[in-house]
Design a protein around this motif. Structure first.
Motif, PDB file in Angstrom:
ATOM      1  N   ARG A   1       7.688  -0.916  -9.701  1.00 34.21           N
ATOM      2  CA  ARG A   1       6.730  -0.949  -8.986  1.00 34.21           C
ATOM      3  C   ARG A   1       5.717  -2.403  -9.269  1.00 34.21           C
ATOM      4  O   ARG A   1       5.600  -2.643 -10.353  1.00 34.21           O
ATOM      5  CB  ARG A   1       5.746   0.190  -9.127  1.00 34.21           C
ATOM      6  CG  ARG A   1       6.110   1.172  -7.956  1.00 34.21           C
ATOM      7  CD  ARG A   1       5.519   2.672  -8.355  1.00 34.21           C
ATOM      8  NE  ARG A   1       3.889   2.683  -7.914  1.00 34.21           N
ATOM      9  CZ  ARG A   1       3.191   3.567  -8.268  1.00 34.21           C
ATOM     10  NH1 ARG A   1       3.515   4.504  -8.990  1.00 34.21           N
ATOM     11  NH2 ARG A   1       1.937   3.613  -7.687  1.00 34.21           N
TER      12      ARG A   1
ATOM     13  N   GLY B   1       0.505  -1.221  -0.032  1.00 37.59           N
ATOM     14  CA  GLY B   1      -0.037  -0.132  -0.080  1.00 37.59           C
ATOM     15  C   GLY B   1       0.918   1.296   0.068  1.00 37.59           C
ATOM     16  O   GLY B   1       0.385   2.186  -0.867  1.00 37.59           O
TER      17      GLY B   1
ATOM     18  N   GLY C   1      -1.133  -4.126  -8.141  1.00 40.00           N
ATOM     19  CA  GLY C   1      -1.714  -3.366  -6.807  1.00 40.00           C
ATOM     20  C   GLY C   1      -1.781  -4.410  -5.661  1.00 40.00           C
ATOM     21  O   GLY C   1      -1.093  -5.105  -5.350  1.00 40.00           O
TER      22      GLY C   1
ATOM     23  N   ALA D   1       1.943   2.471  -3.178  1.00 39.53           N
ATOM     24  CA  ALA D   1       1.042   3.149  -4.029  1.00 39.53           C
ATOM     25  C   ALA D   1       0.995   4.726  -4.075  1.00 39.53           C
ATOM     26  O   ALA D   1       0.465   5.113  -4.954  1.00 39.53           O
ATOM     27  CB  ALA D   1      -0.211   2.569  -3.607  1.00 39.53           C
TER      28      ALA D   1
END
Lengths: 314, 314
Positions: B291, B259, B295, B262
């Motif tokens: 990255r 998280g 997600g 993000a």
């Protein structure tokens, strides 16, 4: 009879051996190296050392089935090229091809710490381990990982956990960074602290003694507060480094080698206790932390093992 | 049609999916978890979540070929037992056998960070890597290593580089040690610092805002000196952690997920720059730091991949 050749190229000496296919050393040779020497003279003395080993074994070097060389990194093990050796002052030296041409036998080149790890795995304190971590605590700190019988190479063949940052604001390392494990827990770091102690109190140095790791250990044993602090920090950093690797890689064996660990079992005990305190239960219970079994020969035996692998097409 | 079931058991929610043999997700389910819950209620909601996923896919859960579950904390992946999960308050829970019996399908259990790594390797930003390091920077810091297509397990299946000591005298970590990477560079660490800032200057908190990582990022962007210091230290520690892994394991890909990452590409850029400064040339040139591509679904896709492996006998 069939045999192989092995060389361990260090910062102060070249150790060479001839070994039979059972791994037994049949003859040895040794030559000095000096800091900052270019490749020319060192290569010449490498050949001399291994010829001396062959001579001691009563064998002809040209008849060796293969040769393996451990060299200080970073290097490209697949191409057999030493990319950079600050100690020796080398850069992009095609060690494998030069030696193979000069000697007429197949040559393999590998990082010296990887070979020390592999030597301990095959013939020393790492035998039977499935996930073996090696730390060689000498002038610098070398690292090697042997997974299910194979040296772990990663993408480049260079694995340098000796330079993991354990203290963000820690002392400057020879590599230019701050707070590497090597900057606190190597022979070089202890010698730096020994010099600082002696600079403040020259009487601490006995005749014939040099300001190095053994001085710190002696003074600490004799109750010198400053030396004890240095030793405590050494143990704290090395214990944290070992715990980082135990927590992160979950080995079933951690082998601690190198000249500094030769100080004795008391040092192993202290490092082990600190690592235990910092390790997770599941990982700690699954591993053993032991001293190297081959003394200064870990790397040379690793080179023997790698040369034997070459003969067996591994 | 043939299909598998996947569950990602987190500290705040249970995410479940049904996927086809090509890895495509056909249906999803989700249920909450609460801190300190015993295994009973959580297991019930895991079953509900995966049944919801099957229902959404128009399929019968009992027909799934296999199921894989990602769970927090030290666990034994071979026995499928969660040894200890401080977040959930679990101890020695035979998760695999309980679920296999209840659902009547083969079940595999794996560490959640390992599955996030594996998910990124198979379907996300780690595709094609040979040596892939994953760090998930969320509430804690999870680590996973995928070597030549396989999750690296070590002797126990638990690999916790999120708790590597990077600052010997650093802040206290939730694990009881000082100066772990997680104690400086996790969402929890940023929330701790955010609370400290707000305690001193309550006006910094906007209506509806909580003292957590995004607050630190916002204040730092707005020029708040204190928040900038916290962010600098976060970047320094995470950059050192990434560099330690790049130097020590020589991956060809480092995937940063969770998280906190993000927040945006600016954060990746800062961490990458710090890691570059601290990494050795040979290892740095051979790797990419990117990255995560999936997600919050990295772990769930990892569970899909592991369930598919089970079907294929891997």
């Amino acid at each position: 009879m069939e045999y192989v050749a092995a060389v361990d190229l260090g910062g102060t000496k070249i150790a060479a051996a001839i070994a039979g296919l059972d791994g037994r050393v049949l003859g040895r040779g040794v030559r000095p190296t000096a800091a900052g020497e270019g490749p020319g003279p060192v290569l010449g003395r490498m050949v001399e050392a291994v010829q001396e080993a062959a001579h001691a074994a009563g064998l002809d070097l040209g008849g060796a089935r293969a040769m393996a060389v451990g060299a200080p990194g970073p290097l490209d093990p697949e191409a057999g090229v030493v990319l950079e050796s600050p100690n020796l002052g080398w850069r992009d030296v095609p060690l494998r091809d030069i030696l193979a041409e000069r000697l007429g036998i197949p040559v393999r080149v590998e990082n010296d710490a990887n070979l020390a790890a592999y030597g301990e795995y095959r013939y020393g304190a790492g035998q039977g381990a499935r996930y073996m971590v090696y730390l060689g605590i000498g002038t610098g700190i070398g690292f090697g990982l042997v997974v299910l019988g194979r040296i772990y190479h990663g993408a480049t063949g260079n694995t340098e956990f000796g330079h993991m940052t354990v203290d963000l604001d820690g002392p400057l390392c020879g590599c230019g960074r701050h707070g590497c494990l090597e900057a606190i827990a190597s022979g070089t770091a202890l010698a730096r602290e020994a010099r600082a102690i002696v600079a403040r109190r020259p009487d601490r140095l006995q005749p014939g003694e040099t300001p190095a790791a053994p001085l710190v250990f002696r003074l600490a044993r004799e109750g010198d507060g400053e030396a004890q602090q240095v030793l405590d920090r050494f143990v704290e950093a090395l214990g944290a480094g070992v715990a980082n690797l135990v927590n992160g890689l979950s080995p079933d064996r951690v082998v601690l080698g190198g000249g500094v660990m030769a100080a004795g079992d008391w040092l192993l005990e202290r490092v082990r206790e600190e690592a235990r305190r910092r390790a997770f239960g599941a990982q700690w219970r699954a591993t053993e932390v032991v001293r190297a079994g081959l003394g200064g020969d870990s790397g040379l035996y690793g080179a023997v093992a790698l040369a034997l692998d070459t003969v067996q097409g591994r």
